[in-house]
Design a protein around this motif. Sequence first.
Motif, PDB file in Angstrom:
ATOM      1  N   ARG A 338       0.851  -1.180   0.000  1.00 59.67           N
ATOM      2  CA  ARG A 338       0.000   0.000   0.000  1.00 59.67           C
ATOM      3  C   ARG A 338       0.890   1.235   0.000  1.00 59.67           C
ATOM      4  NH1 ARG A 338      -3.059  -3.480  -0.875  1.00 59.67           N
ATOM      5  NH2 ARG A 338      -5.070  -3.969   0.095  1.00 59.67           N
ATOM      6  N   VAL A 433       4.273  -6.141 -11.093  1.00 59.26           N
ATOM      7  CA  VAL A 433       3.460  -4.992 -11.503  1.00 59.26           C
ATOM      8  C   VAL A 433       2.934  -5.301 -12.898  1.00 59.26           C
ATOM      9  CG1 VAL A 433       3.447  -2.542 -12.109  1.00 59.26           C
ATOM     10  CG2 VAL A 433       4.753  -3.329 -10.114  1.00 59.26           C
ATOM     11  N   GLY A 526       0.701  -4.186  -8.032  1.00 60.24           N
ATOM     12  CA  GLY A 526      -0.161  -3.137  -8.545  1.00 60.24           C
ATOM     13  C   GLY A 526      -0.344  -3.192 -10.036  1.00 60.24           C
ATOM     14  N   TYR A 527      -1.008  -2.146 -10.554  1.00 61.76           N
ATOM     15  CA  TYR A 527      -1.412  -2.091 -11.952  1.00 61.76           C
ATOM     16  C   TYR A 527      -0.912  -0.795 -12.587  1.00 61.76           C
ATOM     17  CZ  TYR A 527      -4.627  -5.422  -9.800  1.00 61.76           C
ATOM     18  OH  TYR A 527      -5.154  -6.462  -9.086  1.00 61.76           O
ATOM     19  N   GLN A 565      -4.989  -3.154  -4.688  1.00 60.09           N
ATOM     20  CA  GLN A 565      -3.562  -2.949  -4.897  1.00 60.09           C
ATOM     21  C   GLN A 565      -3.256  -1.543  -5.414  1.00 60.09           C
ATOM     22  OE1 GLN A 565      -5.241  -5.719  -6.178  1.00 60.09           O
ATOM     23  NE2 GLN A 565      -3.881  -7.511  -6.210  1.00 60.09           N
ATOM     24  N   ILE A 566      -1.972  -1.209  -5.402  1.00 61.91           N
ATOM     25  CA  ILE A 566      -1.513   0.107  -5.846  1.00 61.91           C
ATOM     26  C   ILE A 566      -1.789   0.277  -7.340  1.00 61.91           C
ATOM     27  CG2 ILE A 566       0.557   1.533  -6.188  1.00 61.91           C
ATOM     28  CD1 ILE A 566       1.757   0.117  -3.726  1.00 61.91           C
ATOM     29  N   VAL A 567      -2.107   1.493  -7.728  1.00 68.82           N
ATOM     30  CA  VAL A 567      -2.207   1.849  -9.141  1.00 68.82           C
ATOM     31  C   VAL A 567      -1.052   2.776  -9.484  1.00 68.82           C
ATOM     32  CG1 VAL A 567      -3.524   3.143 -10.864  1.00 68.82           C
ATOM     33  CG2 VAL A 567      -4.702   1.548  -9.338  1.00 68.82           C
ATOM     34  N   TYR A 568      -0.310   2.421 -10.525  1.00 63.01           N
ATOM     35  CA  TYR A 568       0.802   3.228 -11.017  1.00 63.01           C
ATOM     36  C   TYR A 568       0.316   3.983 -12.252  1.00 63.01           C
ATOM     37  CZ  TYR A 568       3.402  -0.061  -8.106  1.00 63.01           C
ATOM     38  OH  TYR A 568       3.852  -0.811  -7.047  1.00 63.01           O
ATOM     39  N   ASN A 593      -4.196   5.477  -3.044  1.00 64.28           N
ATOM     40  CA  ASN A 593      -3.262   4.355  -3.179  1.00 64.28           C
ATOM     41  C   ASN A 593      -2.676   4.344  -4.586  1.00 64.28           C
ATOM     42  OD1 ASN A 593      -1.911   2.156  -2.046  1.00 64.28           O
ATOM     43  ND2 ASN A 593      -3.399   0.693  -2.841  1.00 64.28           N
TER      44      ASN A 593
END
Length: 796
Positions: A338, A433, A526-527, A565-568, A593
């Motif tokens: 996170r 990722v 993440g994505y 999950q984290i988003v990039y 996030n």
Amino acid sequence: MSSNRLAWIAILALGLLVIVQAAADPSGLLSLLGWTGADLWPIRAPWQIAPFVVYLPVLLGVTWWAVRSIAGSRWLFAATTGSVVLAVLLAKFAMSLVAAGDLGTAAWGSGFALAKAIPAGLIVAGVVAIAGRRRSVADAPDDAPSVWAGALIFGAIAPLLAGQWWAGAPYDRWMPAPNVLNGVLATVGGIAVLVLGAIGCQRVLGRRVAGGTATTFLAGWFAAMGAGALLALAASIVGMVSDDGFAGDLWPLMSGYIRLADGVAYGACTGWIVGFAAVWSRRQSTQPSPIPRPALRAGAVTLAAVAVAVPFLARPDAQPASPAPLDSAESGTLLPLRVSGEVIADAAGREVLLRGVNVNQLVDFYAPRPEVPSTLPLTDADFAGIADHGFNVVRLALSWSALEPERGRYDEAYVDQIRVAVAQAKAHGLYTVLDMHQDGWSNAPSPDDVSCRPGTSPMWGYDGAPEWATITDGAPRCQFTGRDISPAGGRAFNNFYYDTDGVQEQLVQAWAMLAGEFKDEDAVAGYDLLNEPNFGESAPLTSSLLLGRFYDRTIDAIREAGAEQIVYFEPSILWSGLGFDSGPPAGFTDDTNIVFSPHLYAESITMDASLGLPTIVSIERGFTLADRVAQKYGGIPVWTGEYGYWGDGRVDKAARFANEQDARIQGGAFWVWKQACGDPQNGIQELGDGLMPVLCSTGEDAPRNTALIDELTRAYPRFAPGRITHLAAEGDRLELTGTAGDGGCRLEVWFPSRVDAGASAVDTVGVEDIAFTPLGEGSLMTGCAAGDYEVRTGGA
């Protein structure tokens, strides 16, 4: 010569210039009104016709009115130049407003046309000055009308209207820049420069420009644009001391231009306030207002005070909540990640440095020669090798074209390949990722019968969207300087940003599907929503506002699918090509996030390197600019999704890059782990490039660049309790300090060499239960850290 005649000469010269530029510019990016060869019919949305039914009429109409108004000026050349600049910026503003309906972005984005407006203004002004040599010149007034009230409002409302003006990479906290994102000092300083600049410019212009109401109004408007230019000058002067410096790159010039574009655009869009004040002041000399001057002054001051205060009061101060800590982190278990403040943390409350590589072996690339594979098989041995080098993350590139080859139908076999890759990575202790990759929009090459305009050439395909989602409206698939500037690609991205035929919605739903598949997988870090998105045909509207809207709706879809999950998110391809970009607007999403993920290719594949120009942005400055933009989003983490490709001197540049990563306590993913001989990015050559190169003639592994690998695999903490406060490394030499929090105490440090349990070279403070475990080619040190702790090796 009469005013009307000069005005007609001006718009005829400008119209001819528009036609010549459109014919000569194959990219459609460098001309006032570009033409890329896309079909004009059928018309599906306002953005398709706005250049012709909005931009062109406003451009010519404002030019005609302004030149007619200032035809009697002694400063005809300068006034005509300003008139055309004003017309171009207002035309860009009007076109953008009609296309996207966002007032703030349309106004800010008008500044992107300044580089086109100034040359056009000089050319038209030259024609008008020659034609008007024998005109009559009116006597200048004895004094200039007072505009202090209008100037005060003009400057004071700047923070309220700022939006993307004076925000992001070109601004540090010391520069006068009236945007609350820069702090109180910068905001107040920026307001002061605008107010005083408008008053000063008006005094100069008002005494030299003679004419009626329209002329007085226009002179005040020009004064406001001049104030914006003075603000840019002031910021640049301060920046030479506080930020830009003389570091051997072109950033001071580039950032100075951006500040100029911001200032002049603000003056063009709001300078009519000063113009009205000038007209009102002139009329007071003959027709005094029934409202007493003290009341007018009090009203102006009150309005200005409110305008200054509102944005500061409205600015959110809340920080993202920290993840709930666990009492301990189970050895060898990848915990959910996170965002916690400015760092990435796991569920045990430990700071996590994600350092790894890109893997492109699931990408649906175009094959320049079908008999030469464009990707290598992705196997468990790849993930084992990645882990053996001490990396802890893989950025796994995926292709929309392979995921959804037919609209609404997902390829289960491809989804299963993704599942297997994530599981194999997890088995080797690697986070993944998921990256929706694209280069040049799609893997479609130029058709055999393509006709490319002079200055462009047929191009290979690359990777990205499926054929059914590629809407080019007949624009040719021809490249200008490279794959990312293509009429077909630009039009396809424009249609994507405006969601023509629902193509954007399809990608949003594809992400929702993937997120649903991996929502319970803790090893998915993440994505990454879209790799290096193109700027389309109408930057910055597309590359900022509409890109942000796509990200926002995709994040919402991912969360609705149950994935936390984290988003990039990435800025546009401009960051990879220039070393900086504006990015989506602040507040484009209310999700916290998120991680800012630019590709830091400074001194690598940026345009300066490819064109043989001096460096625009240095490696070190690239990190500074990324951090500054991340602050715009509320102080979120920065994670470099791609870096590498340094060519000559790449070991030295890799060392500089790694030093900056350590100093800023950041992670990233090197491009690329392996590259096949038929990869269109690699070209058909003897060596398949990558960290693990391949000999194309035999298929065997090529000799490794061990010096480069040594720089990329230096010692670093993979998981650190609490927060890391200092990090510096070179090979096995490590300086690490941190402060443990209330979460898990397990510390994990990678060393690229084998270190046994009795190694006296490792000195620690505040770390107990230390153990060393062989891991691949190196060692993993574990221990329990409490309070303020230190790890030092190799005499560090």
